[in-house]
Design a protein around this motif. Structure first.
Motif, PDB file in Angstrom:
ATOM      1  N   ASN A   5      46.450  23.513  23.222  1.00  0.00           N
ATOM      2  CA  ASN A   5      45.832  23.796  22.206  1.00  0.00           C
ATOM      3  C   ASN A   5      45.426  25.163  22.682  1.00  0.00           C
ATOM      4  OD1 ASN A   5      45.372  22.663  19.464  1.00  0.00           O
ATOM      5  ND2 ASN A   5      46.451  20.743  20.740  1.00  0.00           N
ATOM      6  N   ALA A   6      44.616  25.972  22.035  1.00  0.00           N
ATOM      7  CA  ALA A   6      43.621  26.767  22.578  1.00  0.00           C
ATOM      8  C   ALA A   6      42.268  26.092  22.610  1.00  0.00           C
ATOM      9  CB  ALA A   6      43.098  27.647  21.233  1.00  0.00           C
ATOM     10  N   GLY A   7      41.409  27.337  24.385  1.00  0.00           N
ATOM     11  CA  GLY A   7      40.548  26.927  25.020  1.00  0.00           C
ATOM     12  C   GLY A   7      40.898  25.757  25.637  1.00  0.00           C
ATOM     13  N   SER A   8      42.627  25.255  26.348  1.00  0.00           N
ATOM     14  CA  SER A   8      42.153  23.775  27.122  1.00  0.00           C
ATOM     15  C   SER A   8      42.730  25.257  28.401  1.00  0.00           C
ATOM     16  CB  SER A   8      43.857  23.359  26.325  1.00  0.00           C
ATOM     17  OG  SER A   8      44.780  24.218  26.464  1.00  0.00           O
ATOM     18  N   GLY A   9      42.569  24.231  29.623  1.00  0.00           N
ATOM     19  CA  GLY A   9      42.672  24.449  30.729  1.00  0.00           C
ATOM     20  C   GLY A   9      43.786  23.723  31.804  1.00  0.00           C
ATOM     21  N   ILE A  10      44.345  24.338  32.607  1.00  0.00           N
ATOM     22  CA  ILE A  10      44.992  23.595  33.969  1.00  0.00           C
ATOM     23  C   ILE A  10      44.653  24.394  34.845  1.00  0.00           C
ATOM     24  CG2 ILE A  10      47.022  22.736  34.656  1.00  0.00           C
ATOM     25  CD1 ILE A  10      48.392  23.034  32.163  1.00  0.00           C
ATOM     26  N   GLN A  11      43.504  23.187  35.893  1.00  0.00           N
ATOM     27  CA  GLN A  11      42.756  23.673  36.664  1.00  0.00           C
ATOM     28  C   GLN A  11      43.051  23.032  38.300  1.00  0.00           C
ATOM     29  OE1 GLN A  11      38.472  24.796  37.127  1.00  0.00           O
ATOM     30  NE2 GLN A  11      38.352  24.339  39.159  1.00  0.00           N
ATOM     31  N   CYS A  12      43.856  24.139  38.978  1.00  0.00           N
ATOM     32  CA  CYS A  12      44.387  23.477  40.073  1.00  0.00           C
ATOM     33  C   CYS A  12      44.001  23.574  41.819  1.00  0.00           C
ATOM     34  CB  CYS A  12      45.837  23.461  40.580  1.00  0.00           C
ATOM     35  SG  CYS A  12      47.212  23.365  39.126  1.00  0.00           S
ATOM     36  N   HIS A  13      42.511  23.954  41.569  1.00  0.00           N
ATOM     37  CA  HIS A  13      41.783  24.396  42.860  1.00  0.00           C
ATOM     38  C   HIS A  13      40.243  24.025  42.468  1.00  0.00           C
ATOM     39  CE1 HIS A  13      40.598  27.496  40.758  1.00  0.00           C
ATOM     40  NE2 HIS A  13      39.042  27.572  40.415  1.00  0.00           N
ATOM     41  N   SER A  14      39.498  23.279  43.710  1.00  0.00           N
ATOM     42  CA  SER A  14      38.389  23.384  43.925  1.00  0.00           C
ATOM     43  C   SER A  14      37.740  23.560  44.657  1.00  0.00           C
ATOM     44  CB  SER A  14      38.280  21.678  43.446  1.00  0.00           C
ATOM     45  OG  SER A  14      36.981  21.472  43.145  1.00  0.00           O
ATOM     46  N   GLN A  15      35.873  23.483  44.731  1.00  0.00           N
ATOM     47  CA  GLN A  15      35.408  24.175  45.709  1.00  0.00           C
ATOM     48  C   GLN A  15      33.945  23.335  45.759  1.00  0.00           C
ATOM     49  OE1 GLN A  15      34.558  28.320  46.263  1.00  0.00           O
ATOM     50  NE2 GLN A  15      32.850  27.713  48.106  1.00  0.00           N
ATOM     51  N   GLU A  16      33.679  22.360  46.877  1.00  0.00           N
ATOM     52  CA  GLU A  16      32.715  22.142  47.507  1.00  0.00           C
ATOM     53  C   GLU A  16      31.661  23.103  48.176  1.00  0.00           C
ATOM     54  OE1 GLU A  16      29.722  18.462  48.406  1.00  0.00           O
ATOM     55  OE2 GLU A  16      32.084  18.114  48.768  1.00  0.00           O
ATOM     56  N   ASP A  17      30.755  23.799  48.799  1.00  0.00           N
ATOM     57  CA  ASP A  17      30.070  23.990  49.477  1.00  0.00           C
ATOM     58  C   ASP A  17      31.074  25.067  50.563  1.00  0.00           C
ATOM     59  OD1 ASP A  17      27.393  23.030  48.377  1.00  0.00           O
ATOM     60  OD2 ASP A  17      28.208  21.604  49.810  1.00  0.00           O
ATOM     61  N   GLY A  18      31.215  24.712  51.463  1.00  0.00           N
ATOM     62  CA  GLY A  18      32.007  25.808  52.347  1.00  0.00           C
ATOM     63  C   GLY A  18      33.865  24.992  52.474  1.00  0.00           C
ATOM     64  N   THR A  19      33.817  23.972  51.681  1.00  0.00           N
ATOM     65  CA  THR A  19      35.727  24.033  51.557  1.00  0.00           C
ATOM     66  C   THR A  19      35.877  24.204  50.649  1.00  0.00           C
ATOM     67  OG1 THR A  19      34.439  21.846  52.893  1.00  0.00           O
ATOM     68  CG2 THR A  19      36.981  21.665  52.133  1.00  0.00           C
ATOM     69  N   PHE A  20      37.382  24.619  50.612  1.00  0.00           N
ATOM     70  CA  PHE A  20      38.098  24.503  48.916  1.00  0.00           C
ATOM     71  C   PHE A  20      39.047  23.922  49.332  1.00  0.00           C
ATOM     72  CE2 PHE A  20      41.908  26.968  47.444  1.00  0.00           C
ATOM     73  CZ  PHE A  20      41.889  26.961  46.626  1.00  0.00           C
ATOM     74  N   LYS A  21      39.972  22.923  47.881  1.00  0.00           N
ATOM     75  CA  LYS A  21      41.119  22.263  47.633  1.00  0.00           C
ATOM     76  C   LYS A  21      42.249  22.728  46.877  1.00  0.00           C
ATOM     77  CE  LYS A  21      38.277  19.199  50.351  1.00  0.00           C
ATOM     78  NZ  LYS A  21      38.115  17.891  50.769  1.00  0.00           N
ATOM     79  N   SER A  22      43.352  22.765  46.603  1.00  0.00           N
ATOM     80  CA  SER A  22      44.240  22.946  46.001  1.00  0.00           C
ATOM     81  C   SER A  22      44.847  21.824  45.836  1.00  0.00           C
ATOM     82  CB  SER A  22      44.377  24.040  45.515  1.00  0.00           C
ATOM     83  OG  SER A  22      45.320  24.787  46.857  1.00  0.00           O
ATOM     84  N   ASP A  23      46.098  21.445  45.225  1.00  0.00           N
ATOM     85  CA  ASP A  23      47.256  20.587  44.736  1.00  0.00           C
ATOM     86  C   ASP A  23      47.512  20.815  43.194  1.00  0.00           C
ATOM     87  OD1 ASP A  23      48.308  18.472  45.689  1.00  0.00           O
ATOM     88  OD2 ASP A  23      47.423  17.299  45.429  1.00  0.00           O
ATOM     89  N   ARG A  24      48.801  19.863  43.332  1.00  0.00           N
ATOM     90  CA  ARG A  24      49.758  20.666  41.696  1.00  0.00           C
ATOM     91  C   ARG A  24      49.453  19.881  40.427  1.00  0.00           C
ATOM     92  NH1 ARG A  24      53.454  20.817  46.504  1.00  0.00           N
ATOM     93  NH2 ARG A  24      54.449  22.588  47.215  1.00  0.00           N
ATOM     94  N   THR A  25      49.539  20.047  39.470  1.00  0.00           N
ATOM     95  CA  THR A  25      49.761  19.037  38.596  1.00  0.00           C
ATOM     96  C   THR A  25      50.811  19.076  37.553  1.00  0.00           C
ATOM     97  OG1 THR A  25      47.212  19.641  38.627  1.00  0.00           O
ATOM     98  CG2 THR A  25      48.255  19.628  36.302  1.00  0.00           C
ATOM     99  N   THR A  26      51.002  18.017  37.255  1.00  0.00           N
ATOM    100  CA  THR A  26      52.440  18.231  36.276  1.00  0.00           C
ATOM    101  C   THR A  26      51.584  17.622  34.718  1.00  0.00           C
ATOM    102  OG1 THR A  26      53.838  17.882  38.153  1.00  0.00           O
ATOM    103  CG2 THR A  26      54.571  17.043  36.401  1.00  0.00           C
TER     104      THR A  26
END
Length: 848
Positions: A760-781
């Motif tokens: 739907n409109a306005g939805s999102g699939i975000q495959c990353h994240s960051q806290e302070d000095g650390t970045f992380k990402s992973d797959r989504t199905t």
């Protein structure tokens, strides 16, 4: 791009040695019963021999939110135990407390839920036929526009006198503008008539008519007048029942307007969604949305179909109403899904603002567009084309010029001057002109709507919320200098190189205060303005020091958070109670979570001392090159568009309107192909892979470059098969017949979507994240036949099994596993047993 605080590792990063060190194995063995079962599941997830029923999940066991999400999913799969959500885990962070809290909950069964009624998937031929019709409609619109523009411009240039040219510019602009305003209204009444509560298949002929009307209604120039009485008149012309003294600040235009009722004196905040339709399981469902008299709806709300607010009701910011929810008269609700509260969200006293004032303001707005802005734009373009020798020479050089290298040199020079000159002039304007206008506004003073002060406030907000410049400076050290130039009070900046993302907006930069050491992710909206239906007030908004704000946070002037707070993704910032300090807040309505937990400290040495100084300097140099590339690629785009425009003018005498239409299509096709190629090149023509790294490592800098230069689909592609082609070109693993009505997917190659899914409109699939000095990402199905509701957000490392549904405005946290045919909702999302997937009318397979 969007970023959010995270304290966990991808599953592959959690080793037995890590967990053995974190878990004290000398604890007492847990007793029998549900405590034993839960403890055994948690021990298995942590890969240790045993855990104690009194061990704190985060403080004692060293666990994290991703690990606990896996624990919740394992409990649900086993059956015979109560379903556990992340909210339960945070509120009851030991096995003993968790088992006690869930003692009265009916155990979950291993049997799947009864699947929600959905339409049978259409065949591929029907899908392709619908796309063909949509393409023909779009191309016809381009050709018709080119014909009208050519005829109008030729007529306007018939007279050479300055006064005659101005008069003809006014007439040409007026006819064109009013025609563009009237066309969507006429199309709605001719193609649809009156909207009724019903549902019909996506990709059907009925859907093609719906898509045509929806696209035209949202592209109407009057949609830009949100917050003005002109916008209310537009909705009335579309069939909406809108009372007197209504103020609508949201630019998300309702589509099925005959199903919309708004009572007298109601206020609807910006970025609110109340479209009166939704997509679900291969169907478009339409339904009523009703606002009573004197209703107040705050910013960033979602109202699904078959929802209502009674007279005098309130709905707080970052909240939603799910299908069937109704707020009784006079009650205050907030949260997603909304629940009753005693919090008062109405902050401004009313003022004297009658019908005459509204009518005068609307008339002046319309006249300023028709008599000033349009003639000025047309006249400026004509002056550039006719009086600047370099431009006029290019346009009149003839066909032979395309074989000369000097022609391309001149086009390159002209496009360079136009682009970089516009950048410099624009930067000077947005940092200087609003400062002068701001002298008219006094903080905390109540002003009447639709007067000089209201116009000044809206002008300042429009000028200073410039997406080009936040895109240029964001995700680098230089964004703090830009925000200070706008007027932000950033206190003493502790530079990290990623203090702000590329998405931040405000009502007034001069009243926005952000404390020292605070990092802000994308999607922050600073709510400096409070509204009633007749008045407004601007106030200081102060965000405390050493905070971390996740993405999509709306921060009101009355926010009750202080120093050292974590505001998680889509959190509803509290405006009542004591000031929260040293804690994290999650959800809507929000609840407290640990500010931080024990996590991998392998990157801490990069965040202080000489190492930070060296790494930050290297990052700044890399970001400078990225900013230069950001400007370069846009200059190249303007260069090619200028070449196409020269070709259109050159071939117009012999080919007529066909040359203009073909030039427009070529420009669109080039823009799409160019953006796709650029994004793939930034990713080195490879798929992205899950990452765990410091923000001071080169991979993250490349990812920031990807965020700046990622391809953006055109709005007309929403709801068409061409959106799927666009996603596939960017590396997304995609099934057949995807319906995407406007989903935001930053990391495309980390996403897998099955057949016949509905976004739907306005939805999102975000495959990353960051806290302070650390970045992380992973797959989504996302499994086949799944549906994401309006405004719903799916985080990284998530799996939605086939046929799963995520309700509107929900936040599905990282690592969650939604079972097959399940319906989840809320913020944070959890299983929702009671659900209605059809509108109250229960009509099926009817055409609009």
């Amino acid at each position: 791009m969007a970023r959010e605080r995270v304290e966990d590792l991808p599953p592959s990063s959690l080793t037995d040695a890590d967990t053995d060190r974190a878990v004290p194995l000398s604890r007492v063995t847990p007793p029998s019963g549900s405590e034993t079962a839960l403890a055994e599941v948690l021990a298995d997830v942590l890969r240790v021999e045993r855990v104690s029923v009194d061990d704190h999940f985060f403080d004692d066991l060293g666990s994290n939110s991703l690990t606990m999400a896996h624990f919740c999913a394992r409990v649900r799969k086993l059956g015979g135990l109560p379903a556990v959500s992340m909210k339960d885990v945070y509120r009851h962070p030991t096995i003993r407390r968790l088992a006690s809290a869930l003692a009265d909950v009916v155990p979950a069964t291993a049997e799947p839920q009864v699947p929600a009624p959905v339409a049978q998937p259409v065949g591929t031929p029907t899908y392709l036929f619908c796309g063909t019709l949509q393409l023909l409609v779009f191309l016809s619109g381009i050709c018709l526009t080119a014909l009208l523009m050519a005829a109008g411009y030729t007529w306007m240039k018939a007279d050479s006198g300055v006064l005659d040219t101005y008069v003809r510019s006014v007439l040409f602009g007026t006819v064109t503008y009013l025609g563009l305003c009237a066309l969507p209204i006429a199309a709605k009444w001719m193609l649809i008539g009156r909207w009724k509560p019903q549902e019909f298949r996506i990709w059907s002929l009925a859907y093609v008519r719906f898509w045509c009307v929806r696209t035209l209604v949202r592209s109407n120039p009057l949609a830009l007048f949100a917050g003005s009485p002109l916008y209310v008149l537009y909705l009335r012309a579309l069939g909406a029942k809108v009372g007197a003294g209504v103020t609508i600040l949201s630019r998300q235009v309702p589509v099925c307007t005959d199903l919309l009722t708004i009572g007298d004196g109601t206020v609807i905040g910006k970025d609110s969604s109340f479209t009166c339709y939704r997509a679900h399981g291969g169907l478009i469902q339409t339904g009523t949305v009703t606002f009573g008299k004197d209703v107040f709806v705050s910013e960033g709300t979602v109202l699904d179909i078959e929802t209502a607010l009674g007279d005098g009701a309130q709905l707080g910011h970052a909240s939603s109403l799910h299908p069937g929810q109704s707020v009784p008269a006079g009650e205050h609700w907030h949260g997603s899904p909304a629940q009753r509260t005693e919090v008062n969200h109405r902050m401004v006293a009313p003022a004297d603002c009658g019908t005459t004032r509204r009518a005068t303001y609307a008339t002046l707005q319309l006249l300023s567009v028709l008599v000033v802005y349009l003639p000025l734009a047309i006249g400026s373009a004509d002056l550039l084309l006719s009086e600047v020798p370099q431009l006029s020479g290019l346009l009149t050089s003839g066909r032979h010029a395309f074989g000369s290298w000097t022609f391309y040199r001149d086009v390159l020079a002209v496009s360079f001057v136009l682009f970089f000159g516009s950048v410099l002039v624009g930067l000077a304007i947005v940092t200087a002109v609003p400062r002068v206008l701001d002298r008219v506004i006094e903080p905390d003073k109540v002003y009447r709507l639709y007067g000089v002060h209201h116009w000044v406030h809206r002008t300042i907000a429009a000028m200073t919320n410039n997406k080009f410049f936040t895109g240029l400076f964001g995700d680098s050290s230089y964004i703090v200098h830009y925000l200070r130039a706008l007027g932000y009070d950033l206190c003493r900046v502790e530079q990290t190189g990623s203090n702000f993302g590329t998405g931040i907006k405000h009502e007034s930069p001069y009243l926005s205060i952000i404390g020292s050491g605070t990092m802000v992710a994308d999607g922050l909206s600073i709510m400096n303005a409070d509204y009633s239906s007749t008045s407004f007030r601007l106030s200081h908004v102060s965000i405390g020091a050493h905070n971390f704000l996740g993405n999509s946070v709306l921060y009101p002037a009355q926010g009750k958070t202080g120093v050292n707070c974590l505001l998680a993704t889509k959190v509803m910032v509290p405006i009542n109670g004591d000031v929260r300090e040293g804690v994290g807040l999650l959800g809507s309505p929000s609840f407290e979570i640990p500010r931080s937990v024990e996590r991998d400290a392998r990157f801490d040495h990069l965040r202080s001392g000489d190492m930070l100084h060296r790494k930050l300097a290297t990052k700044n140099r890399y970001n400078l090159r990225t900013m230069g590339l950001y400007l370069l690629v846009r200059w190249i785009r303007l260069f090619v568009d200028t070449l196409i425009a020269c070709g259109a003018v050159t071939f117009y005498p012999s080919s007529g309107v066909a040359a203009l239409g073909l030039a427009t299509i070529l420009a669109l096709l080039f823009g799409l192909a160019y953006s796709v190629l650029l994004e793939r090149a930034v990713n080195r023509f490879r798929r992205q892979s899950p990452q765990f790294c410091s923000i001071y490592q080169p991979y993250f800098w490349r990812h920031e470059r990807f965020w700046k230069l990622h391809a953006t689909p055109l709005p007309f592609m929403d709801g068409t098969p061409f959106k799927s082609l666009f996603w596939r070109a960017l590396g997304m693993r995609l099934g057949r017949r995807l319906f995407d009505d406007g989903c935001d997917i930053p990391e495309r190659s980390l996403v897998t979507i099955g057949d016949d899914c509905t976004l739907n409109a306005g939805s999102g699939i975000q495959c990353h994240s960051q806290e302070d000095g650390t970045f992380k990402s992973d797959r989504t199905t996302i499994g086949a036949g799944s549906t994401l509701g309006v405004g719903a957000l799916v985080h990284y490392g998530v799996t939605m099994q086939d046929g799963a549904v995520l309700a509107p405005d929900s936040f599905l946290m990282k690592g969650e596993d939604v079972p097959q045919q399940a319906r989840w909702g809320g913020n944070p999302a959890r299983e929702m047993r009671e659900h209605r997937t059809q509108p109250a009318c229960a009509a099926t397979q009817k055409k609009p």
